[in-house]
Design a protein around this motif. Structure first.
Motif, PDB file in Angstrom:
ATOM      1  N   ARG A 314       0.762  -1.242   0.014  1.00 38.37           N
ATOM      2  CA  ARG A 314       0.037  -0.042   0.044  1.00 38.37           C
ATOM      3  C   ARG A 314       0.855   1.328   0.111  1.00 38.37           C
ATOM      4  NH1 ARG A 314      -5.392  -1.962   2.120  1.00 38.37           N
ATOM      5  NH2 ARG A 314      -5.301  -4.183   0.890  1.00 38.37           N
ATOM      6  N   PRO A 315       0.535   2.245  -0.859  1.00 32.28           N
ATOM      7  CA  PRO A 315       1.356   3.399  -0.817  1.00 32.28           C
ATOM      8  C   PRO A 315       1.679   4.108   0.395  1.00 32.28           C
ATOM      9  CG  PRO A 315      -0.019   3.446  -2.709  1.00 32.28           C
ATOM     10  CD  PRO A 315      -0.606   2.453  -1.929  1.00 32.28           C
ATOM     11  N   LEU A 316       0.663   3.980   1.205  1.00 35.33           N
ATOM     12  CA  LEU A 316       0.783   4.615   2.572  1.00 35.33           C
ATOM     13  C   LEU A 316       1.806   4.209   3.541  1.00 35.33           C
ATOM     14  CD1 LEU A 316      -2.864   4.756   4.088  1.00 35.33           C
ATOM     15  CD2 LEU A 316      -1.712   6.706   3.307  1.00 35.33           C
ATOM     16  N   ARG A 323       7.244   4.717   7.813  1.00 35.16           N
ATOM     17  CA  ARG A 323       7.117   3.614   8.842  1.00 35.16           C
ATOM     18  C   ARG A 323       7.785   3.787   9.970  1.00 35.16           C
ATOM     19  NH1 ARG A 323       8.431   0.704   3.561  1.00 35.16           N
ATOM     20  NH2 ARG A 323      10.433   0.472   4.580  1.00 35.16           N
ATOM     21  N   GLN A 324       8.978   4.517   9.740  1.00 35.91           N
ATOM     22  CA  GLN A 324       9.885   4.754  11.277  1.00 35.91           C
ATOM     23  C   GLN A 324       8.882   5.563  11.899  1.00 35.91           C
ATOM     24  OE1 GLN A 324      13.615   6.779  10.452  1.00 35.91           O
ATOM     25  NE2 GLN A 324      14.088   6.653  12.527  1.00 35.91           N
ATOM     26  N   ALA A 325       8.308   6.826  11.571  1.00 35.60           N
ATOM     27  CA  ALA A 325       7.447   7.627  12.207  1.00 35.60           C
ATOM     28  C   ALA A 325       6.372   7.040  13.223  1.00 35.60           C
ATOM     29  CB  ALA A 325       6.923   8.726  11.211  1.00 35.60           C
ATOM     30  N   LEU A 326       5.663   6.052  12.141  1.00 43.51           N
ATOM     31  CA  LEU A 326       4.533   5.769  13.006  1.00 43.51           C
ATOM     32  C   LEU A 326       4.723   4.758  14.355  1.00 43.51           C
ATOM     33  CD1 LEU A 326       2.330   4.017   9.960  1.00 43.51           C
ATOM     34  CD2 LEU A 326       2.250   6.417  11.160  1.00 43.51           C
ATOM     35  N   ALA A 327       6.172   4.355  14.521  1.00 44.29           N
ATOM     36  CA  ALA A 327       6.403   3.731  15.353  1.00 44.29           C
ATOM     37  C   ALA A 327       6.555   4.401  16.646  1.00 44.29           C
ATOM     38  CB  ALA A 327       8.079   2.851  15.096  1.00 44.29           C
ATOM     39  N   TYR A 328       6.956   5.828  16.602  1.00 43.31           N
ATOM     40  CA  TYR A 328       6.924   6.539  17.591  1.00 43.31           C
ATOM     41  C   TYR A 328       5.669   6.795  18.403  1.00 43.31           C
ATOM     42  CZ  TYR A 328      11.721   8.169  16.559  1.00 43.31           C
ATOM     43  OH  TYR A 328      12.903   8.223  16.184  1.00 43.31           O
ATOM     44  N   ALA A 329       4.490   6.351  17.970  1.00 45.67           N
ATOM     45  CA  ALA A 329       3.299   6.544  18.383  1.00 45.67           C
ATOM     46  C   ALA A 329       2.985   5.450  19.238  1.00 45.67           C
ATOM     47  CB  ALA A 329       2.213   6.817  17.461  1.00 45.67           C
ATOM     48  N   PHE A 330       3.466   4.080  19.326  1.00 42.73           N
ATOM     49  CA  PHE A 330       3.393   3.018  20.182  1.00 42.73           C
ATOM     50  C   PHE A 330       4.279   3.198  21.418  1.00 42.73           C
ATOM     51  CE2 PHE A 330       4.293  -1.471  21.156  1.00 42.73           C
ATOM     52  CZ  PHE A 330       3.188  -1.580  21.894  1.00 42.73           C
ATOM     53  N   ASP A 331       3.431   3.482  22.430  1.00 37.79           N
ATOM     54  CA  ASP A 331       4.073   3.852  23.828  1.00 37.79           C
ATOM     55  C   ASP A 331       3.907   2.187  24.551  1.00 37.79           C
ATOM     56  OD1 ASP A 331       4.941   4.576  26.258  1.00 37.79           O
ATOM     57  OD2 ASP A 331       3.783   6.131  26.386  1.00 37.79           O
ATOM     58  N   VAL A 419      -4.979  17.650  10.487  1.00 39.56           N
ATOM     59  CA  VAL A 419      -5.232  16.422   9.814  1.00 39.56           C
ATOM     60  C   VAL A 419      -3.700  16.387   8.974  1.00 39.56           C
ATOM     61  CG1 VAL A 419      -6.397  15.563   7.801  1.00 39.56           C
ATOM     62  CG2 VAL A 419      -7.569  16.738   9.640  1.00 39.56           C
ATOM     63  N   LEU A 420      -3.276  15.127   8.892  1.00 33.42           N
ATOM     64  CA  LEU A 420      -2.083  14.969   8.240  1.00 33.42           C
ATOM     65  C   LEU A 420      -2.369  14.687   6.720  1.00 33.42           C
ATOM     66  CD1 LEU A 420       1.053  14.675   8.797  1.00 33.42           C
ATOM     67  CD2 LEU A 420       0.621  12.120   8.696  1.00 33.42           C
ATOM     68  N   LYS A 421      -1.677  15.457   5.726  1.00 35.74           N
ATOM     69  CA  LYS A 421      -2.107  15.325   4.276  1.00 35.74           C
ATOM     70  C   LYS A 421      -1.057  15.262   3.339  1.00 35.74           C
ATOM     71  CE  LYS A 421      -6.451  18.111   4.836  1.00 35.74           C
ATOM     72  NZ  LYS A 421      -7.065  19.316   4.332  1.00 35.74           N
ATOM     73  N   ASN A 422      -1.006  14.516   2.170  1.00 38.18           N
ATOM     74  CA  ASN A 422      -0.111  14.775   1.361  1.00 38.18           C
ATOM     75  C   ASN A 422      -0.016  15.979   0.310  1.00 38.18           C
ATOM     76  OD1 ASN A 422      -2.179  13.940  -0.400  1.00 38.18           O
ATOM     77  ND2 ASN A 422      -1.416  11.721  -0.673  1.00 38.18           N
ATOM     78  N   GLU A 426      -4.757  14.789   0.360  1.00 40.33           N
ATOM     79  CA  GLU A 426      -5.449  13.500   0.741  1.00 40.33           C
ATOM     80  C   GLU A 426      -4.971  13.142   2.143  1.00 40.33           C
ATOM     81  OE1 GLU A 426      -5.617  11.246  -3.646  1.00 40.33           O
ATOM     82  OE2 GLU A 426      -3.653  11.132  -2.133  1.00 40.33           O
ATOM     83  N   PRO A 427      -5.841  13.077   3.017  1.00 41.92           N
ATOM     84  CA  PRO A 427      -5.613  12.664   4.338  1.00 41.92           C
ATOM     85  C   PRO A 427      -4.971  11.151   4.793  1.00 41.92           C
ATOM     86  CG  PRO A 427      -7.957  12.284   4.131  1.00 41.92           C
ATOM     87  CD  PRO A 427      -7.247  12.664   2.795  1.00 41.92           C
ATOM     88  N   TYR A 428      -4.101  11.164   5.552  1.00 41.29           N
ATOM     89  CA  TYR A 428      -3.380   9.827   6.038  1.00 41.29           C
ATOM     90  C   TYR A 428      -4.458   9.106   6.808  1.00 41.29           C
ATOM     91  CZ  TYR A 428       0.343   6.528   6.456  1.00 41.29           C
ATOM     92  OH  TYR A 428       1.208   5.715   6.626  1.00 41.29           O
ATOM     93  N   GLN A 429      -4.955   8.269   6.278  1.00 39.94           N
ATOM     94  CA  GLN A 429      -5.878   7.242   7.186  1.00 39.94           C
ATOM     95  C   GLN A 429      -5.820   5.811   6.714  1.00 39.94           C
ATOM     96  OE1 GLN A 429      -9.549   9.179   6.239  1.00 39.94           O
ATOM     97  NE2 GLN A 429      -9.870   8.385   4.066  1.00 39.94           N
ATOM     98  N   PHE A 430      -6.062   5.168   7.882  1.00 42.06           N
ATOM     99  CA  PHE A 430      -5.829   3.475   7.507  1.00 42.06           C
ATOM    100  C   PHE A 430      -6.689   2.791   8.302  1.00 42.06           C
ATOM    101  CE2 PHE A 430      -2.118   4.395  10.046  1.00 42.06           C
ATOM    102  CZ  PHE A 430      -2.286   3.175  11.109  1.00 42.06           C
ATOM    103  N   GLU A 431      -6.537   1.460   8.185  1.00 37.36           N
ATOM    104  CA  GLU A 431      -7.527   0.456   9.026  1.00 37.36           C
ATOM    105  C   GLU A 431      -6.530  -0.844   9.734  1.00 37.36           C
ATOM    106  OE1 GLU A 431     -11.299  -1.469   7.730  1.00 37.36           O
ATOM    107  OE2 GLU A 431     -10.118  -3.169   7.455  1.00 37.36           O
TER     108      GLU A 431
END
Length: 588
Positions: A314-316, A323-331, A419-422, A426-431
């Motif tokens: 997936r392009p996201l 991917r590295q950035a998202l890891a900072y959100a898991f405490d 809102v995080l956008k490119n 387009e917003p950054y959203q996923f499931e």
């Protein structure tokens, strides 16, 4: 087709000049001699009889565990035997089961198995070499894609006689191949010929193992009965094992219901994976009175990697900075203290809890392995030790989120009005796709932190069948996944990480990795000539996977958490690499 090629094979070498072996070790020597009586973790005097009732979550609709369609019943592997069986108190050694003798040259370019002339399927038919050849042809041609990848190094299989089968290997440097061909459950040719192997079925199959299917209620329960005529019950590898007359599995819709059923005596044995349930749920009169025993059993198994797995197809998730950035959100620290009662250790490595984990800077020997791919991997591979993001555990992670937003900005994302956008707006959203509703409480704090970064995330919980089908088709954005590891990693690494498996439905390359550097290191592991090189090459692969930020590491525990009603006996010794419930017995 494979089968057509096999019948014309002319072998250059024979086994006549070799001494027969009773087992094979991946590296070094076997622990058990040729005249051993039983494994140390089995009691040869264990009484036979009684039953063990277990629980499963979800449902089942098939007895065919070898294809990607359908959901196979738990325990179905007990009806099959393989050529060899693995001892659980050695890193990786196999001993003869269906095979009474093994012929293996020093260069491991081929292997021959001499079958035990007493080996029988449960319908009384003898197990023949043609069944072995048929099994490998069938699995590679019609089975799960896993088998084609896992056994890609086999160039020929031939039934030399009724009881002798030979495997030729195209990959002469793969020391693992002789061992892993011995692990395959052998299927009866006379049963499967004329049947559609590619479709799920509840027709009761035939095997040569210690148990047969006694009864079942489709999707709800299955009971296995110990075969009193089991041909292999007196073999040294089986002595003191498979002691219960009956083993049954009842299916429950979720873990909470299953735990309450266990405490009510609906089944006998439970292995717990949820720390909250382990800390708070195993209470009440049966525990206070000693009728239920709760026990933590430590082991020496590699923990592998449990993580938030991002689908890089997936392009996201295609940019490693994202991917590295998202890891900072898991405490993890907050989660471990507030949700897990401090039970877990943070995972940094894909080979956690083992000597193969890259926990220090690379040595000179490891640098030699990495040097050919220096220009294809992140520079940190050579200069830093990877650690997943750490926090103080107080829930205040503003500094973490600022680092994450800087990385996202570098990757072309901008925070606008929360809102995080490119660049296209387009917003950054996923499931996040889940199969266990209980895991929502773990995911929720992670999502709250992502929302503070302007990212919108939904949770979708689906049933087991739908979940399995979606994973097989890579139809997800993010999941909670695991990549289990053994003490001797080898061919399975292709299925996890290799480019050739990224678009193969049903493969375990759920991440979608297509990376020539990873491919190179996978092949290096498979071709490792000795234990020392295997460890070094695994560490090299670990570093490259870590610094590509393919997953958000979660946590692990180096122990089995079990609870059982006080109706079982067990050997004094538990092996270091397994729980070995198959060596327990019912108290008279």
């Amino acid at each position: 087709m494979l089968a057509a090629a096999l019948n014309t094979t002319v072998f250059a070498e024979t086994a006549d000049s070799l001494q027969p072996q009773h087992g094979i070790a991946m590296h070094g020597d076997l622990k058990y001699p040729s005249d051993f009586d039983h494994f140390d973790y089995a009691n040869p005097d264990a009484p036979k009889g009684g039953s063990m009732r277990r629980a499963s979550i979800g449902t089942f609709d098939s007895f065919n565990q070898f294809i990607i369609k359908g959901t196979p019943a738990d325990g179905i592997g007990m009806i099959y035997d393989s050529l060899t069986t693995q001892s659980q108190d050695e890193p990786f050694s196999e001993y003869g089961l269906l095979a009474k003798a093994i012929y293996l040259p020093e260069d491991r370019r081929w292997i021959e198995f001499e079958l035990n002339e007493n080996a029988r399927f449960s319908d009384g038919e003898p197990v023949r070499a043609e069944d072995v050849q048929y099994t490998f042809d069938l699995l590679r041609e019609q089975g799960s894609p896993f088998y084609r990848a896992y056994y890609a190094g086999i160039s020929a299989v031939e039934a030399i006689s009724d009881t002798r089968v030979r495997f030729e290997f195209g990959e002469t440097e793969n020391r693992e191949l002789p061992l892993i061909v011995g692990q395959v459950p052998i299927l009866p040719k006379h049963y499967w010929e004329g049947r559609d192997f590619t479709k799920p079925s509840l027709d009761i199959p035939i095997g040569s193992g210690p148990y047969v299917i006694d009864s079942f209620d489709a999707g709800r329960s299955i009971t296995f009965r110990r075969n009193p005529d089991y041909w292999g019950k007196e073999l040294p590898v089986n002595r003191g094992r498979y002691n219960f007359d009956q083993i049954s599995y009842d299916y429950y819709r979720d873990g909470t219901v299953a735990l309450e059923a266990f405490k009510a005596g609906e089944y006998d044995f439970r292995q717990e994976n949820a720390s909250k349930a382990w800390a708070t749920g195993y209470t009440g009169a049966p525990f206070d009175e000693g009728r239920i025993i709760k026990k933590t059993i430590h082991h020496q198994n590699p923990a592998g990697m449990q993580a938030f797995v991002m689908n890089t197809r997936r392009p996201l998730f295609s940019d490693s900075r994202v991917r590295q950035a998202l890891a900072y959100a898991f405490d993890f620290e907050w989660t471990n203290e507030n949700l897990f009662y401090g039970a877990y250790t943070r995972s940094d490595s894909f080979f956690a809890n083992s000597e193969m984990a890259a926990s220090e800077l690379p040595t000179e020997e490891e640098l030699e392995i990495l040097e050919p791919i220096r220009d294809q991997v992140p520079p940190e591979v050579f200069t830093e030790v990877y650690h997943a993001p750490r926090t103080d555990g107080n829930g205040r992670i503003r500094g973490q989120l600022r680092k994450a937003l800087r990385l996202l900005q570098e990757a072309g994302w901008t925070l606008e009005d929360g809102v995080l956008k490119n660049a296209d707006g387009e917003p950054y959203q996923f499931e996040i796709l889940l199969v266990q509703k209980e895991f929502e409480r773990v995911v929720a704090p992670f999502i709250r932190n992502l929302e503070r970064m302007g990212i919108s995330v939904n949770i979708r919980v689906v049933d087991v069948s739908q979940y399995i089908n979606r994973i097989r088709q890579f139809d997800f954005d993010m999941i909670v996944g695991g990549f289990g590891q053994s003490t001797s990693p080898g061919n399975e690494q292709r299925d996890y990480w290799h480019s050739s498996m990224a678009d193969q439905p049903g493969s375990r390359n759920t991440i979608g990795i297509k990376n020539p550097a990873v491919d190179y290191l996978v092949e290096q592991i498979i071709q490792a000539p000795d234990r020392e090189q295997l460890v070094l090459r695994a560490r090299a692969l670990d570093r490259v996977l870590q610094w590509n930020h393919y997953v958000i590491p979660q946590y692990h525990i180096a122990a089995f958490r079990v609870a059982y009603w006080d109706k079982f006996g067990m050997p004094e010794i538990n092996p270091p690499y397994a729980l070995a419930v198959d060596s327990w017995w019912a108290k008279p």
